[in-house]
Design an enzyme around this catalytic site. Sequence first.
Site, PDB file in Angstrom:
ATOM      1  N   THR A 132     -23.076 -29.383 -48.787  1.00 41.71           N
ATOM      2  CA  THR A 132     -23.072 -28.232 -49.685  1.00 41.71           C
ATOM      3  C   THR A 132     -21.844 -28.238 -50.582  1.00 41.71           C
ATOM      4  O   THR A 132     -20.803 -28.803 -50.227  1.00 41.71           O
ATOM      5  CB  THR A 132     -23.091 -26.928 -48.850  1.00 41.71           C
ATOM      6  OG1 THR A 132     -22.861 -25.813 -49.695  1.00 41.71           O
ATOM      7  CG2 THR A 132     -21.997 -26.942 -47.791  1.00 41.71           C
ATOM      8  N   ASP A 133     -21.955 -27.568 -51.726  1.00 42.45           N
ATOM      9  CA  ASP A 133     -20.783 -27.425 -52.589  1.00 42.45           C
ATOM     10  C   ASP A 133     -19.761 -26.460 -52.007  1.00 42.45           C
ATOM     11  O   ASP A 133     -18.601 -26.421 -52.446  1.00 42.45           O
ATOM     12  CB  ASP A 133     -21.186 -26.980 -53.996  1.00 42.45           C
ATOM     13  CG  ASP A 133     -21.941 -25.660 -54.040  1.00 42.45           C
ATOM     14  OD1 ASP A 133     -22.198 -25.071 -52.970  1.00 42.45           O
ATOM     15  OD2 ASP A 133     -22.297 -25.211 -55.157  1.00 42.45           O
ATOM     16  N   GLU A 134     -20.141 -25.690 -50.979  1.00 46.61           N
ATOM     17  CA  GLU A 134     -19.222 -24.710 -50.407  1.00 46.61           C
ATOM     18  C   GLU A 134     -18.021 -25.346 -49.708  1.00 46.61           C
ATOM     19  O   GLU A 134     -17.017 -24.674 -49.468  1.00 46.61           O
ATOM     20  CB  GLU A 134     -19.966 -23.783 -49.452  1.00 46.61           C
ATOM     21  CG  GLU A 134     -21.032 -22.961 -50.158  1.00 46.61           C
ATOM     22  CD  GLU A 134     -21.617 -21.867 -49.283  1.00 46.61           C
ATOM     23  OE1 GLU A 134     -20.855 -21.221 -48.547  1.00 46.61           O
ATOM     24  OE2 GLU A 134     -22.842 -21.670 -49.343  1.00 46.61           O
ATOM     25  N   TYR A 157     -19.043 -21.449 -41.868  1.00 50.09           N
ATOM     26  CA  TYR A 157     -20.130 -22.367 -42.230  1.00 50.09           C
ATOM     27  C   TYR A 157     -19.606 -23.534 -43.051  1.00 50.09           C
ATOM     28  O   TYR A 157     -19.866 -24.704 -42.744  1.00 50.09           O
ATOM     29  CB  TYR A 157     -21.208 -21.620 -43.022  1.00 50.09           C
ATOM     30  CG  TYR A 157     -22.105 -22.534 -43.819  1.00 50.09           C
ATOM     31  CD1 TYR A 157     -22.918 -23.463 -43.173  1.00 50.09           C
ATOM     32  CD2 TYR A 157     -22.123 -22.496 -45.211  1.00 50.09           C
ATOM     33  CE1 TYR A 157     -23.732 -24.323 -43.913  1.00 50.09           C
ATOM     34  CE2 TYR A 157     -22.932 -23.344 -45.949  1.00 50.09           C
ATOM     35  CZ  TYR A 157     -23.736 -24.256 -45.297  1.00 50.09           C
ATOM     36  OH  TYR A 157     -24.534 -25.104 -46.018  1.00 50.09           O
ATOM     37  N   LYS A 161     -19.512 -27.667 -42.145  1.00 46.88           N
ATOM     38  CA  LYS A 161     -20.107 -28.715 -42.972  1.00 46.88           C
ATOM     39  C   LYS A 161     -19.050 -29.701 -43.452  1.00 46.88           C
ATOM     40  O   LYS A 161     -19.313 -30.912 -43.539  1.00 46.88           O
ATOM     41  CB  LYS A 161     -20.840 -28.089 -44.162  1.00 46.88           C
ATOM     42  CG  LYS A 161     -22.091 -27.325 -43.796  1.00 46.88           C
ATOM     43  CD  LYS A 161     -23.166 -28.203 -43.165  1.00 46.88           C
ATOM     44  CE  LYS A 161     -23.766 -29.160 -44.172  1.00 46.88           C
ATOM     45  NZ  LYS A 161     -24.885 -29.947 -43.563  1.00 46.88           N
TER      46      LYS A 161
END
Length: 348
Positions: A132-134, A157, A161
């Site tokens: 994810t870009d997060e 989260y 990741k």
Amino acid sequence: MTVIVTGGAGFIGSALVRRLNARGQRVVTIDKLTYAGNPDNLAGLPQPELHRFEQVDICDRGAIRRIYAETKPQAVYHLAAESHVDRSIDSPAPFIETNVTGSLVLLEAALDHWRGLDATAQRQFRHLQVSTDEVYGELGETGLFGEDSPYRPNSPYAASKAAADHLARAFGRTYGLPVLVTNCGNNYGPHQFPEKLVPLTILNALEGKDLPVYGKGLQVRDWIHVDDHAAALQLAVEKGRPGETYLVGARGEQRNIDLVHRLCAILDALRPRNDGVGYATQIRFVTDRPGHDARYAIEPAKCERELGWRPVYDVDAGMRATVQWYLDNGDWCRRATETYGRQRIGLG
């Protein structure tokens, strides 16, 4: 070609399974079938004889090794993950267990499998870590995430990741396992579990409920249709270079409040309220999420250049098609929400 897709009964995973199955690949879906894993997402595959389903937790080392031994995959698409930021705020431990420990189990199994292949098969094998870009944290008002952006995760989260991404890269560098990593923005489209903004807004609107918007709704996200993402994942495995990272984005930046208004306008056109009032009157601003990142945006030039990928959907067409799918699939929506009341979580 036989491939494994972990999390294949979920939102993004099932879109990928449908795509690969339609193109004649043998797909082994591994999914624990947690609240967001839905067998309905895999119904009606065009070539069901090429699909095998395994209800397995990716943390189960014995089961994962058995599946590798029985199916001998040429590639692994690893999408299985706990993925909702709000849930990670309330309960971080499952995110570490699944996203970190589970990813390690898969990497160890992939490494053992890869070491047993002949030289040609080793060169062809791929393990794709879908992320994810997060993991990159928060952008200011300008700028874009790129493949060299530093990792600065701000939620449990995102941190889980990020850890999985680092493990994947470490296995590539230390052991030579042909690993790739992709990082993507916010997905939308059919079959998305209604805890996420787009389906939650659609279903709440249709039922006359409040449409919750966190804070003032000024957070910016980079939106991409799930089928465009699935196409990029397939190309990453087929054309990507081991050891590389590819950021997948459709240049679809939207403020959350603008996106909710867009969805309301589409619903006004496709299924107007009986009282003639617009759905936007149901919008309610609620307490913001703790640590909520202000903006994400992706520079996908490397993905476009090296993989030859381009998105099919722009935000206007993609959101309209998505709303129409939820309007047309009421039975799926009812079953998906049987055990989920769409209550607010993630306030810490």
